[in-house]
Write an enzyme that holds these catalytic residues in place. Sequence first.
Site, short mmCIF file in Angstrom:
data_model
loop_
_atom_site.label_atom_id
_atom_site.label_comp_id
_atom_site.label_asym_id
_atom_site.label_seq_id
_atom_site.Cartn_x
_atom_site.Cartn_y
_atom_site.Cartn_z
N LYS A 34 0.88 -1.17 0.00
CA LYS A 34 0.00 0.00 0.00
C LYS A 34 0.92 1.23 0.00
O LYS A 34 1.48 1.60 1.02
CB LYS A 34 -0.88 -0.01 1.26
CG LYS A 34 -2.25 0.64 1.10
CD LYS A 34 -2.22 2.13 0.84
CE LYS A 34 -1.96 2.94 2.09
NZ LYS A 34 -1.71 4.37 1.79
N GLU B 299 9.66 1.36 10.87
CA GLU B 299 10.72 2.36 10.61
C GLU B 299 10.03 3.72 10.69
O GLU B 299 9.30 4.10 9.78
CB GLU B 299 11.30 2.17 9.21
CG GLU B 299 11.88 0.80 8.93
CD GLU B 299 13.27 0.61 9.50
OE1 GLU B 299 13.81 1.56 10.12
OE2 GLU B 299 13.82 -0.48 9.36
N CYS C 294 13.97 10.85 6.75
CA CYS C 294 13.86 10.42 8.15
C CYS C 294 15.19 10.57 8.88
O CYS C 294 15.21 10.86 10.08
CB CYS C 294 13.36 8.99 8.23
SG CYS C 294 14.36 7.84 7.26
N GLU D 181 10.05 16.49 14.81
CA GLU D 181 10.48 16.17 13.45
C GLU D 181 9.74 17.13 12.50
O GLU D 181 8.55 16.95 12.23
CB GLU D 181 10.13 14.72 13.11
CG GLU D 181 10.66 14.31 11.75
CD GLU D 181 10.22 12.93 11.31
OE1 GLU D 181 9.02 12.62 11.43
OE2 GLU D 181 11.07 12.17 10.82
P1 NAD Z 1 2.35 8.45 7.53
O1 NAD Z 1 2.50 7.67 8.78
O2 NAD Z 1 1.39 9.58 7.51
O3 NAD Z 1 1.90 7.50 6.33
C1 NAD Z 1 2.66 6.39 5.95
C2 NAD Z 1 1.75 5.34 5.34
O4 NAD Z 1 0.87 4.84 6.32
C3 NAD Z 1 0.87 5.86 4.20
O5 NAD Z 1 0.85 4.87 3.20
C4 NAD Z 1 -0.47 6.02 4.87
O6 NAD Z 1 -1.57 5.90 3.98
C5 NAD Z 1 -0.46 4.86 5.84
N1 NAD Z 1 -1.34 5.00 7.00
C6 NAD Z 1 -1.68 6.14 7.65
N2 NAD Z 1 -2.51 5.85 8.69
C7 NAD Z 1 -2.69 4.50 8.69
C8 NAD Z 1 -3.43 3.60 9.50
N3 NAD Z 1 -4.17 4.01 10.54
N4 NAD Z 1 -3.37 2.28 9.21
C9 NAD Z 1 -2.62 1.83 8.18
N5 NAD Z 1 -1.93 2.64 7.36
C10 NAD Z 1 -1.95 3.96 7.62
O7 NAD Z 1 3.83 8.91 7.14
P2 NAD Z 1 4.26 9.84 5.92
O8 NAD Z 1 3.85 11.23 6.24
O9 NAD Z 1 3.85 9.22 4.64
O10 NAD Z 1 5.85 9.72 5.97
C11 NAD Z 1 6.68 10.57 6.67
C12 NAD Z 1 7.15 9.91 7.95
O11 NAD Z 1 7.84 8.70 7.64
C13 NAD Z 1 8.14 10.75 8.73
O12 NAD Z 1 7.84 10.68 10.09
C14 NAD Z 1 9.47 10.05 8.46
O13 NAD Z 1 10.47 10.25 9.42
C15 NAD Z 1 9.05 8.63 8.38
N6 NAD Z 1 10.05 7.85 7.65
C16 NAD Z 1 10.82 6.96 8.35
C17 NAD Z 1 11.81 6.24 7.69
C18 NAD Z 1 12.66 5.24 8.43
O14 NAD Z 1 13.27 4.42 7.77
N7 NAD Z 1 12.72 5.27 9.74
C19 NAD Z 1 12.01 6.44 6.33
C20 NAD Z 1 11.21 7.37 5.66
C21 NAD Z 1 10.23 8.06 6.33
#
Ligand code: NAD
Length: 484
Positions: A177, A253, A287, A381
Site C-alpha cells: 500500500k 521504521e 527520516c 520532526e
Molecule cells: P504516515 O504515517 O502519515 O503514512 C505512511 C503510510 O501509512 C501511508 O501509506 C499512509 O496511507 C499509511 N497510514 C496512515 N494511517 C494509517 C493507518 N491508521 N493504518 C494503516 N496505514 C496507515 O507517514 P508519511 O507522512 O507518509 O511519511 C513521513 C514519515 O515517515 C516521517 O515521520 C518520516 O520520518 C518517516 N520515515 C521513516 C523512515 C525510516 O526508515 N525510519 C524512512 C522514511 C520516512
Amino acid sequence: MKLEWFGHVIDGKEVPSASGETFTSIDPYTQQAWAEIPRGDAEDVRRAVLSARTAFDEGRWPRMGFAERGRLIHRFADLIEAHATELAMADTRDMGKPISQSRDNDVPRTAMNFRFFADHARLSTGETLPMDTGHHAFTRFDPAGVVAAVAPWNFPMMLESWKVAPALAWGNTVVLKPAEDTPTSATIMARLAIEAGIPPGVFNVVHGFGPNAAGQALTEHPDVDRITFTGESGTGRVIAAAGARNLVPVSLELGGKGANIVFDDAELDNAVSWSIRAIFTNTGQVCVAGSRLYVHRAIYDEFMRRFVEQATAMVIGDPKDDKTQIGPLASMEHFGKVSQYVAEVEPDGGHVETGGVLDGWRVAPTVVTGLGQNSRHARDEIFGPVVVAIPFDTEDEAVELANDSRYGLNAMLFTENLSRAHRVSSRLNAGSVWVNCFFIRDLRAPFGGSGDSGIGREGGNFSREFFTEPKAVVMQIDQQQPSH
Ligand code: NAD
C-alpha cells in the site's frame, strides 16, 4: 489536462477499485492533478490478500528455489533500470523530488535493492549445530507467508523496494500500500514485475488512504503474516496495535531527529558539505536528516559562515529541471506544517540566518540559530529543509545533547580524531551513526531505530529474520531411545 491512469495491481492484472472510486495525485510544482488512482478500500484489500495468499499457498513462488526466483528478480531490476526516466518522473511529479535525486539516486538504489536481496537470499547460509547426543541440528529460513507493506511518500519507490525486495527474495508474497501522495511509481513497478515474469499474485499493489481505508484494512487483515511499515511514529503506534491483535510480527521504521555533531578537529570543508546534504537532500524530507546541528564553539562562527553561505546558494526551482536542488514540499498539507514551524522561529526567540517560506509550496533552505535544546524546533520532526544550530563546549555535552531526543534513528559526527570517533559512536543512542559522511548504506548492515523511531531492524540478515520463519531441524543419527 488529461489525467494518466495508475491502477491497483491485483493477481497480475491492473484493475480499478471494486467501488469505482478514484482520487488524484497532485504535482506540487504545478499544483495540478496529473494522475488518477483507484481509491482502494477493504474490498480491494480483501481481493489482494486473497490473491497473495493463494499464490503463496499453491507454492510455486515460495518453492521456486533461490536461483530461479533470483533470476526473475534480477530481470525485474533490469526493467526498473530500463524504465529509469519513467519511474523517476513518477516520483518527481507525485512529490516534487528533484529529478537528479529520483533518477540518479532513487532508481539505481531501487534496482540495487532488488539485486542485493535476490543475491543475499541465494547466498545465505544457515547454521549447522553438531550435537553430542547422537543428533544433528540445523537451521532453515522458511518464507513467512503474506507480507503487508505500507510505505511513506518521501522516497516512494526506494523505500517500497526496501520492503518488497527481501520479502520476495525469501519467497513471500506481498501486498503493498503506497502512500496516497505518491502512488504512481508502485503501479509502474508492479507492471514491470509482471513483465519480468513474476507470477500473478506474488506482488500486488493496492492504493488508497490510511485510517478507515486501504491502509487500515491491510494492517488489520487476519490473513497477513508480516507487517512492514515506514512512516510517522503516531501511525506506527496504530499499526503496532493492529499487529498485536493478530499476533503478527511488525517492523516499524518511524520518524527521526538526527543529531549532527561537528567537533573542533573536523575537516571543515568535508563537514560543511556533508552537513548541507544531511539536511537539505530531498528538500529535508528525510527520516535520517541531520536536523539538529551541534557545532563546537571554537569553530562555530567559521563553520556557520560557510554552512549558511552554501545553504543560501542552493538552487530552488522546477524539480523536473536537472539543476534544481530544492523542490516544493510534497503536498499543501505538508507545506502548511513546515511553514508554520518557520513562522514560529522568531516569536520563539530564534533567528533565521537564511531561508524562509516562499510561494508555491516552497521553503528555502532555512538555518535557525538562537533556539535552545528544548525548543519545539530542536525536538519535533519538522521533516523539511529546516535545521537548528546549537553550539557546544565539550564532548560529553555533545553526546548528552545528541541523546536528548525521543527518537533514536541516526546521528552523524565529524572529527579527525579516531579515538573520539569510536568513543562517541559507541555512546550515541542511534540505529545508524555516520562518521565524516551521511546516508552511506551497506545493505548488509542493520537499519532502524529505537524509541519513537521504531521497532526492529532491516537489512541483510536482519531482513531475513523478519521475512522468514527461522526453523530448527533436529535429526537423530543413531537409533537410540531417549534417556528420559
Ligand atoms: P504516515 O504515517 O502519515 O503514512 C505512511 C503510510 O501509512 C501511508 O501509506 C499512509 O496511507 C499509511 N497510514 C496512515 N494511517 C494509517 C493507518 N491508521 N493504518 C494503516 N496505514 C496507515 O507517514 P508519511 O507522512 O507518509 O511519511 C513521513 C514519515 O515517515 C516521517 O515521520 C518520516 O520520518 C518517516 N520515515 C521513516 C523512515 C525510516 O526508515 N525510519 C524512512 C522514511 C520516512
